[in-house]
Structure formats: C-alpha cells, structure tokens
Design a protein around this motif. Sequence first.
Motif, PDB file in Angstrom:
ATOM      1  N   GLU A  28       0.831  -1.206   0.000  1.00 55.57           N
ATOM      2  CA  GLU A  28       0.000   0.000   0.000  1.00 55.57           C
ATOM      3  C   GLU A  28       0.866   1.257   0.000  1.00 55.57           C
ATOM      4  O   GLU A  28       0.582   2.226  -0.708  1.00 55.57           O
ATOM      5  CB  GLU A  28      -0.917  -0.009   1.225  1.00 55.57           C
ATOM      6  CG  GLU A  28      -1.900   1.144   1.262  1.00 55.57           C
ATOM      7  CD  GLU A  28      -2.828   1.060   2.455  1.00 55.57           C
ATOM      8  OE1 GLU A  28      -3.387   2.116   2.806  1.00 55.57           O
ATOM      9  OE2 GLU A  28      -2.996  -0.017   3.042  1.00 55.57           O
ATOM     10  N   LEU A  29       1.944   1.260   0.767  1.00 52.75           N
ATOM     11  CA  LEU A  29       2.866   2.390   0.804  1.00 52.75           C
ATOM     12  C   LEU A  29       3.507   2.605  -0.564  1.00 52.75           C
ATOM     13  O   LEU A  29       3.599   3.737  -1.047  1.00 52.75           O
ATOM     14  CB  LEU A  29       3.945   2.175   1.863  1.00 52.75           C
ATOM     15  CG  LEU A  29       5.007   3.257   1.994  1.00 52.75           C
ATOM     16  CD1 LEU A  29       4.391   4.592   2.389  1.00 52.75           C
ATOM     17  CD2 LEU A  29       6.061   2.834   3.009  1.00 52.75           C
ATOM     18  N   GLY A  30       3.925   1.519  -1.200  1.00 51.11           N
ATOM     19  CA  GLY A  30       4.523   1.628  -2.533  1.00 51.11           C
ATOM     20  C   GLY A  30       3.557   2.198  -3.552  1.00 51.11           C
ATOM     21  O   GLY A  30       3.912   3.054  -4.372  1.00 51.11           O
ATOM     22  N   ALA A  31       2.305   1.749  -3.503  1.00 52.76           N
ATOM     23  CA  ALA A  31       1.283   2.261  -4.423  1.00 52.76           C
ATOM     24  C   ALA A  31       1.050   3.751  -4.193  1.00 52.76           C
ATOM     25  O   ALA A  31       0.928   4.531  -5.147  1.00 52.76           O
ATOM     26  CB  ALA A  31      -0.016   1.479  -4.257  1.00 52.76           C
ATOM     27  N   TRP A  32       1.014   4.156  -2.920  1.00 45.24           N
ATOM     28  CA  TRP A  32       0.826   5.571  -2.601  1.00 45.24           C
ATOM     29  C   TRP A  32       1.998   6.403  -3.125  1.00 45.24           C
ATOM     30  O   TRP A  32       1.802   7.486  -3.687  1.00 45.24           O
ATOM     31  CB  TRP A  32       0.681   5.744  -1.084  1.00 45.24           C
ATOM     32  CG  TRP A  32       0.534   7.176  -0.680  1.00 45.24           C
ATOM     33  CD1 TRP A  32      -0.613   7.923  -0.674  1.00 45.24           C
ATOM     34  CD2 TRP A  32       1.581   8.050  -0.254  1.00 45.24           C
ATOM     35  NE1 TRP A  32      -0.338   9.200  -0.257  1.00 45.24           N
ATOM     36  CE2 TRP A  32       1.006   9.308   0.008  1.00 45.24           C
ATOM     37  CE3 TRP A  32       2.951   7.888  -0.059  1.00 45.24           C
ATOM     38  CZ2 TRP A  32       1.748  10.395   0.446  1.00 45.24           C
ATOM     39  CZ3 TRP A  32       3.685   8.965   0.377  1.00 45.24           C
ATOM     40  CH2 TRP A  32       3.088  10.202   0.626  1.00 45.24           C
ATOM     41  N   MET A  33       3.223   5.874  -2.968  1.00 41.65           N
ATOM     42  CA  MET A  33       4.407   6.596  -3.442  1.00 41.65           C
ATOM     43  C   MET A  33       4.381   6.760  -4.964  1.00 41.65           C
ATOM     44  O   MET A  33       4.706   7.828  -5.483  1.00 41.65           O
ATOM     45  CB  MET A  33       5.680   5.876  -3.002  1.00 41.65           C
ATOM     46  CG  MET A  33       5.933   5.977  -1.521  1.00 41.65           C
ATOM     47  SD  MET A  33       7.336   4.989  -0.957  1.00 41.65           S
ATOM     48  CE  MET A  33       8.667   5.691  -1.908  1.00 41.65           C
ATOM     49  N   ILE A  34       3.999   5.690  -5.676  1.00 45.05           N
ATOM     50  CA  ILE A  34       3.919   5.779  -7.135  1.00 45.05           C
ATOM     51  C   ILE A  34       2.877   6.814  -7.536  1.00 45.05           C
ATOM     52  O   ILE A  34       3.114   7.652  -8.416  1.00 45.05           O
ATOM     53  CB  ILE A  34       3.588   4.401  -7.745  1.00 45.05           C
ATOM     54  CG1 ILE A  34       4.783   3.454  -7.562  1.00 45.05           C
ATOM     55  CG2 ILE A  34       3.210   4.527  -9.221  1.00 45.05           C
ATOM     56  CD1 ILE A  34       4.467   2.005  -7.871  1.00 45.05           C
ATOM     57  N   GLU A  35       1.728   6.785  -6.884  1.00 41.35           N
ATOM     58  CA  GLU A  35       0.661   7.746  -7.201  1.00 41.35           C
ATOM     59  C   GLU A  35       1.131   9.179  -6.980  1.00 41.35           C
ATOM     60  O   GLU A  35       0.936  10.049  -7.822  1.00 41.35           O
ATOM     61  CB  GLU A  35      -0.572   7.464  -6.359  1.00 41.35           C
ATOM     62  CG  GLU A  35      -1.717   8.406  -6.661  1.00 41.35           C
ATOM     63  CD  GLU A  35      -2.977   8.057  -5.903  1.00 41.35           C
ATOM     64  OE1 GLU A  35      -3.869   8.931  -5.841  1.00 41.35           O
ATOM     65  OE2 GLU A  35      -3.089   6.945  -5.369  1.00 41.35           O
ATOM     66  N   ARG A  36       1.778   9.444  -5.848  1.00 42.33           N
ATOM     67  CA  ARG A  36       2.264  10.794  -5.559  1.00 42.33           C
ATOM     68  C   ARG A  36       3.302  11.241  -6.600  1.00 42.33           C
ATOM     69  O   ARG A  36       3.297  12.389  -7.023  1.00 42.33           O
ATOM     70  CB  ARG A  36       2.874  10.871  -4.154  1.00 42.33           C
ATOM     71  CG  ARG A  36       1.887  10.661  -3.031  1.00 42.33           C
ATOM     72  CD  ARG A  36       0.693  11.621  -3.015  1.00 42.33           C
ATOM     73  NE  ARG A  36       1.083  12.987  -3.279  1.00 42.33           N
ATOM     74  CZ  ARG A  36       0.360  13.858  -3.994  1.00 42.33           C
ATOM     75  NH1 ARG A  36      -0.794  13.504  -4.503  1.00 42.33           N
ATOM     76  NH2 ARG A  36       0.791  15.071  -4.200  1.00 42.33           N
ATOM     77  N   ALA A  37       4.200  10.336  -6.988  1.00 45.58           N
ATOM     78  CA  ALA A  37       5.244  10.682  -7.968  1.00 45.58           C
ATOM     79  C   ALA A  37       4.630  11.020  -9.320  1.00 45.58           C
ATOM     80  O   ALA A  37       5.035  11.983  -9.974  1.00 45.58           O
ATOM     81  CB  ALA A  37       6.238   9.531  -8.104  1.00 45.58           C
ATOM     82  N   VAL A  38       3.639  10.238  -9.744  1.00 46.73           N
ATOM     83  CA  VAL A  38       2.999  10.481 -11.047  1.00 46.73           C
ATOM     84  C   VAL A  38       2.218  11.791 -11.025  1.00 46.73           C
ATOM     85  O   VAL A  38       2.289  12.588 -11.958  1.00 46.73           O
ATOM     86  CB  VAL A  38       2.097   9.291 -11.445  1.00 46.73           C
ATOM     87  CG1 VAL A  38       1.245   9.629 -12.656  1.00 46.73           C
ATOM     88  CG2 VAL A  38       2.948   8.061 -11.720  1.00 46.73           C
ATOM     89  N   VAL A  39       1.483  12.036  -9.952  1.00 45.57           N
ATOM     90  CA  VAL A  39       0.726  13.285  -9.836  1.00 45.57           C
ATOM     91  C   VAL A  39       1.677  14.484  -9.845  1.00 45.57           C
ATOM     92  O   VAL A  39       1.434  15.482 -10.531  1.00 45.57           O
ATOM     93  CB  VAL A  39      -0.159  13.273  -8.575  1.00 45.57           C
ATOM     94  CG1 VAL A  39      -0.726  14.653  -8.273  1.00 45.57           C
ATOM     95  CG2 VAL A  39      -1.277  12.251  -8.725  1.00 45.57           C
ATOM     96  N   GLU A  40       2.777  14.380  -9.104  1.00 46.27           N
ATOM     97  CA  GLU A  40       3.749  15.475  -9.055  1.00 46.27           C
ATOM     98  C   GLU A  40       4.383  15.699 -10.438  1.00 46.27           C
ATOM     99  O   GLU A  40       4.520  16.844 -10.886  1.00 46.27           O
ATOM    100  CB  GLU A  40       4.836  15.166  -8.020  1.00 46.27           C
ATOM    101  CG  GLU A  40       5.761  16.310  -7.742  1.00 46.27           C
ATOM    102  CD  GLU A  40       5.104  17.464  -7.000  1.00 46.27           C
ATOM    103  OE1 GLU A  40       5.618  18.597  -7.135  1.00 46.27           O
ATOM    104  OE2 GLU A  40       4.098  17.261  -6.306  1.00 46.27           O
ATOM    105  N   ALA A  41       4.758  14.622 -11.118  1.00 47.03           N
ATOM    106  CA  ALA A  41       5.350  14.747 -12.460  1.00 47.03           C
ATOM    107  C   ALA A  41       4.354  15.363 -13.439  1.00 47.03           C
ATOM    108  O   ALA A  41       4.726  16.203 -14.266  1.00 47.03           O
ATOM    109  CB  ALA A  41       5.829  13.388 -12.956  1.00 47.03           C
ATOM    110  N   ALA A  42       3.089  14.964 -13.353  1.00 45.24           N
ATOM    111  CA  ALA A  42       2.062  15.530 -14.235  1.00 45.24           C
ATOM    112  C   ALA A  42       1.908  17.030 -13.995  1.00 45.24           C
ATOM    113  O   ALA A  42       1.716  17.797 -14.938  1.00 45.24           O
ATOM    114  CB  ALA A  42       0.736  14.807 -14.017  1.00 45.24           C
TER     115      ALA A  42
END
Length: 82
Positions: A28-42
């Motif tokens: 769950e932590l890994g999924a949250w980190m990926i989501e935050r990184a993609v949102v920030e990059a977008a």
Amino acid sequence: MRWMRPGVGPVSPAHFIPLAERSGLIVELGAWMIERAVVEAATWVAHASDGPRVGSVVGTCRGAPPAGTVGSTTGRVVEATS
C-alpha cells in the motif's frame, strides 16, 4: 522519501520501511508513493513549456509484491492522471 512525524520531524526510510514490511503495509505504501510521484510529475509537465524530461526508477526490496503488481499500479495511476 521521508515520513514527517508531528513533533519529531523527518523519519528516515531506514526506520519506517522495515515497519511497513513487517506490518504488511509495504504494498500500500509503494502504491501511494507511485501515485504521488505520477501526480507530481504531471503537475510539472502541465506547468513547463520546454522543461527537462522527468523519469523514475522503481526499486524492489525484500517482500516486494509479485511481478506485475508495480506495473499495474503504475499503469492505473498514469491512466487516472492523464
């Protein structure tokens, strides 16, 4: 990544990642980190004209999710933020 603990400040991943692994929250932590990184990059891409390209590296660790889980999470997040 750092966990900001109120009243303490930043907590190193060396301290909270093992806890997440033992508790079963690492996926769950890994999924949250990926989501935050993609949102920030977008957000960066949306506000940049000809800025630098942004890439990411996804590492694995002991107890990492089965093959395909990280890819499917990343794909879902990228699709949701496009």
